[in-house]
Write a protein that holds these residues in place. Structure first.
Motif, mmCIF file in Angstrom:
data_model
loop_
_atom_site.group_PDB
_atom_site.id
_atom_site.type_symbol
_atom_site.label_atom_id
_atom_site.label_comp_id
_atom_site.label_asym_id
_atom_site.label_seq_id
_atom_site.Cartn_x
_atom_site.Cartn_y
_atom_site.Cartn_z
ATOM 1 N N LEU A 44 0.812 -1.219 0.000
ATOM 2 C CA LEU A 44 0.000 0.000 0.000
ATOM 3 C C LEU A 44 0.846 1.271 0.000
ATOM 4 N N MET A 45 1.840 1.340 0.868
ATOM 5 C CA MET A 45 2.614 2.568 1.022
ATOM 6 C C MET A 45 3.747 2.702 0.004
ATOM 7 N N VAL A 46 4.126 1.595 -0.640
ATOM 8 C CA VAL A 46 5.313 1.632 -1.508
ATOM 9 C C VAL A 46 5.001 1.567 -2.997
ATOM 10 N N SER A 47 3.842 1.038 -3.373
ATOM 11 C CA SER A 47 3.573 0.810 -4.799
ATOM 12 C C SER A 47 3.206 2.083 -5.543
ATOM 13 N N GLU A 48 2.489 3.001 -4.887
ATOM 14 C CA GLU A 48 2.083 4.257 -5.516
ATOM 15 C C GLU A 48 2.306 5.420 -4.546
ATOM 16 N N PRO A 49 3.551 5.763 -4.251
ATOM 17 C CA PRO A 49 3.799 6.856 -3.298
ATOM 18 C C PRO A 49 3.248 8.191 -3.766
#
Length: 309
Positions: A44-49
């Protein structure tokens, strides 16, 4: 033991896997019964910053339309982390059911309203063409049997859904117009923008839309938004555009009316990607075509199973 007793024991023993992620001391919980739904939460936090940086620019007075909400990971983030009121549009039946469960277990029923429909440039009963048949699946197509590149593709199955022109969502269903819009539907983003054109000419603070510059219809949609007075941060767009593979040319473009807001989103994005070891690890896994390796690695999430009520 009879076959029926065995089946009954199995049914009665069914449980859901709950995954909890904590951000800024606030917990978000998701049901993750399939590998793909688990991957969505773990990344969640890393795929689409860039999406997270955009959501973090919102406040409690804002209204977000999440078009193509899937199981609601960004819907829940906006409601829990930012206190935003969200209308989540998801036509696929499995995803819609899970979206509602995720809303319930996060206790944001008053903040989030899930609507089981698609959006397009006309209001009509149409087919939703499905290319996977499990919870959290994506790359479904409303009204046209096509892939994310707008090319013909044979679907696995279909279901009847209502598709609404965006302005009809407001006029017929009396859903308030948003201050922000997210559009991620893997293909017909341009039709959704066309259906919202009368509203977008003068209103809406920002739009995050997944477009592919290799597709003429998507380039035309971007030009239309520019003609309405929206601007983009060119460096952020270049940084986040996919450079190769099946999704080459795809990018989450953030259109805003205020250049200062665009710069603020970019600076928040840069601060995260420059300082996050988790993001660096994830990008390295993507470069090696092994995103599953990141999902399989150790994370500070909480997992528990609960028996279905």
């Amino acid at each position: 033991m009879s076959d029926f007793t065995t089946v009954l024991d199995f049914v009665n023993s069914q449980q859901d896997l709950y995954t909890t992620i904590q951000v800024c001391n606030k917990d978000m919980m998701f049901i993750t019964n399939t590998p793909f739904s688990l991957e969505r939460i773990v990344t969640l936090m890393v795929s689409e910053p860039e999406t997270i940086a955009w959501l973090n620019s919102m406040n409690e007075d804002d209204i977000l339309w999440d078009i193509g909400a899937n199981v609601g990971i960004f819907t829940i983030y906006a409601a829990v982390q930012r206190g935003v009121s969200v209308f989540s549009f998801e036509p696929e039946s499995n995803n819609y059911a899970l979206l509602n469960k995720n809303i319930q277990i996060n206790h944001v029923n008053e903040k989030v309203k899930a609507v089981c429909c698609g959006l397009s440039d006309v209001t009509s009963l149409v087919n939703l063409y499905k290319y996977c048949d499990f919870e959290s699946s994506g790359i479904n197509s409303v009204g046209q049997e096509i892939d994310a590149h707008l090319k013909p593709r044979k679907s696995l199955a279909s279901q009847a859904v209502m598709a609404y022109k965006g302005t009809d969502i407001h006029d017929l269903l009396h859903i308030p117009y948003p201050t922000h819009i997210k559009i991620d539907v893997d293909g017909i983003e341009h039709l959704i923008i066309n259906g919202l054109a009368d509203f977008l000419k003068n209103d809406c603070k920002s739009i995050l839309v997944e477009l592919n510059f290799g597709i003429e219809e998507h380039r035309n949609a971007a030009e239309l938004l520019h003609s309405f007075g929206f601007v983009v941060h060119s460096q952020l767009t270049d940084d986040t555009q996919i450079k190769d593979g099946y999704w080459k040319g795809m990018v989450n473009i953030i259109f805003v009316r205020d250049q200062a807001l665009s710069e603020n989103i970019y600076q928040n994005y840069r601060e995260y990607v420059d300082n996050s070891s988790a993001h660096s690890e994830y990008r390295e896994c993507l470069r090696n075509n092994s995103s599953s390796r990141y999902v399989d690695s150790e994370h500070s999430f909480q997992f528990r199973t609960l028996k279905r009520k």
